[in-house]
Motif scaffolding. Structure first.
Motif, short mmCIF file in Angstrom:
data_model
loop_
_atom_site.label_atom_id
_atom_site.label_comp_id
_atom_site.label_asym_id
_atom_site.label_seq_id
_atom_site.Cartn_x
_atom_site.Cartn_y
_atom_site.Cartn_z
N PHE A 225 -8.77 2.04 -0.77
CA PHE A 225 -7.56 1.79 -1.56
C PHE A 225 -7.18 0.31 -1.60
N GLY B 128 0.56 3.53 -3.12
CA GLY B 128 -0.14 4.75 -2.77
C GLY B 128 0.68 6.01 -2.99
N GLN C 200 0.83 -1.21 0.00
CA GLN C 200 0.00 0.00 0.00
C GLN C 200 0.86 1.26 0.00
N GLY D 213 1.39 5.52 2.02
CA GLY D 213 0.85 5.76 0.70
C GLY D 213 -0.25 6.80 0.65
N ASN E 20 -1.70 8.02 -5.00
CA ASN E 20 -2.44 8.97 -4.16
C ASN E 20 -1.67 10.26 -3.89
N SER F 135 -2.98 6.84 1.88
CA SER F 135 -4.17 6.11 1.44
C SER F 135 -5.31 6.16 2.45
N GLN F 136 -6.49 5.95 1.94
CA GLN F 136 -7.69 5.67 2.73
C GLN F 136 -7.92 4.17 2.57
#
Length: 366
Positions: A319, A175, A171, A312, A179, A314-315
């Motif tokens: 994600f 990400g 991730q 990353g 992202n 990220s959510q």
């Protein structure tokens, strides 16, 4: 309940497989039967004593498994759900409220302090307390307690043994590209470091349609893997003229750069390799008090950008399923990075990760 766990008892020591007692889940906790757990560089750093995680502790933060029981206040998942356990967050701070849990104001204590917010622990061995809740899970164990904020439901027909690394290492690399940098189709990209994070970044850049993808590393076998996964060019970091070669591949330089090493000298190379208006993301864990320096005139006059990235950016609820969908479509073959180990081989997995002979070890727990 009785569980089996790999316990870190001292800095630099081998993990020991022990029988421990795990508390029942509280109202806001989720009990997961762990199927498999990835080993991440962060685990190695903690085992080596470079981060202030108290010991004895059960580490592990790339867990995947099946929900066994949920607390009275939990509605996000139910028993029987297949889940991945990712990083923990408070769910309430300004970052969390704006769907940026990777930058939670309580990220460090929620993930590295190995206690609940009230400083209690859920593991014990007789009268001895064992620190738990590492990254909200402590998944080097047959069972783990996690939280609604860090549990992600995944498709039941996806291979749970494979999915754990999506929680952190995979991730993080993917990400950073998708992202944080938001690499555009046809643009050029370079990653410094071709471990699991850097190779995930290569796969993500290819999935987004980047035109030029450069991987830099000291390990030639990792560079060959980078080519197999989508890199158009590779450079051994020991060669002379690394920055000049990258600039040549990208024309006037590359549009995007990513450093996974945390080394100030390498970060400087990444910034120098950027084309005007280029962006560099950094995510490698730095040594304490390390400083980044670069030519201020070059940085300012060319409109370059430097971005710090955690997990990353990220959510995870959205994600991680996105990465699973890409993998199923054949556009994100992260399974090529994986080496599996049985639970009683966990110290071998740690050793192989440290030595670089395994890119992404996964320990089968049950």
């Amino acid at each position: 309940m009785k569980i089996k766990a790999a316990v870190a008892r001292g800095s630099g020591e081998a993990l020991t497989l022990e029988e421990l007692e795990l508390e029942e889940p509280r109202a806001d906790e989720v009990l997961v039967r762990v199927v498999a757990t990835g080993i991440c560089h962060t685990d190695l750093v903690v085992i080596a004593g470079h981060l202030p995680t108290p010991m004895p502790a059960v580490l592990g933060h790339e867990g995947a498994g099946v929900v066994e029981k949920v607390g009275a206040d939990v509605t996000k998942v139910k028993p029987g759900d297949h889940v991945v356990m990712t990083f923990n967050s408070c769910g309430k701070c300004p970052s969390c409220s704006e769907h940026e849990p990777a930058y939670c104001y309580e990220f460090f204590p929620r993930n590295f302090f190995a206690t609940r917010p009230d400083e209690s622990v859920a593991l014990s061995k007789g009268a001895e307390s064992i620190h738990s809740n590492f990254f909200g899970q402590s998944s080097f164990a047959t069972y783990a307690l996690c939280h609604p904020t860090n549990v992600v439901k995944v498709p039941e027909d996806a291979d749970l043994e494979l999915l754990g690394p999506l929680a952190c290492g995979i991730q993080t690399g993917a990400g950073a590209v998708m992202n944080a940098l938001k690499v555009k189709k046809g643009k050029s990209f370079v990653v410094f470091g071709a471990g699991s994070v850097g190779l995930s970044a290569v796969m993500a850049a290819k999935a987004l349609g980047a035109g030029t993808i450069v991987a830099v590393d000291l390990n030639d076998s990792r560079l060959e893997t980078a080519k197999e996964l989508g890199a158009t060019h590779t450079i051994n970091a020991a060669d002379e003229g690394v920055v000049e070669k990258i600039r040549e591949f990208g024309g006037f330089g590359v549009d995007y750069a990513l450093d996974t090493t945390g080394l100030p000298a390498v970060i400087r190379q990444a910034v120098e390799a950027l084309a005007p208006r280029g962006a560099c993301a950094i995510l490698g864990a730095p040594m304490p008090e390390s400083q980044i320096t670069f030519d201020n005139t070059d940085f300012m006059s060319q409109g370059k950008k430097l971005i710090g990235v955690v997990e990353g950016a990220s959510q995870p609820d959205s994600f991680i399923p996105e990465l699973i969908a890409l993998w199923r479509a054949g556009n994100f073959p992260f399974d090529k990075l994986v080496t599996f180990y049985d639970f009683d081989q966990i110290n071998q997995a740690v050793h192989d990760s440290h030595e670089g002979t395994a890119i992404k070890p996964i320990v089968r727990i049950s």
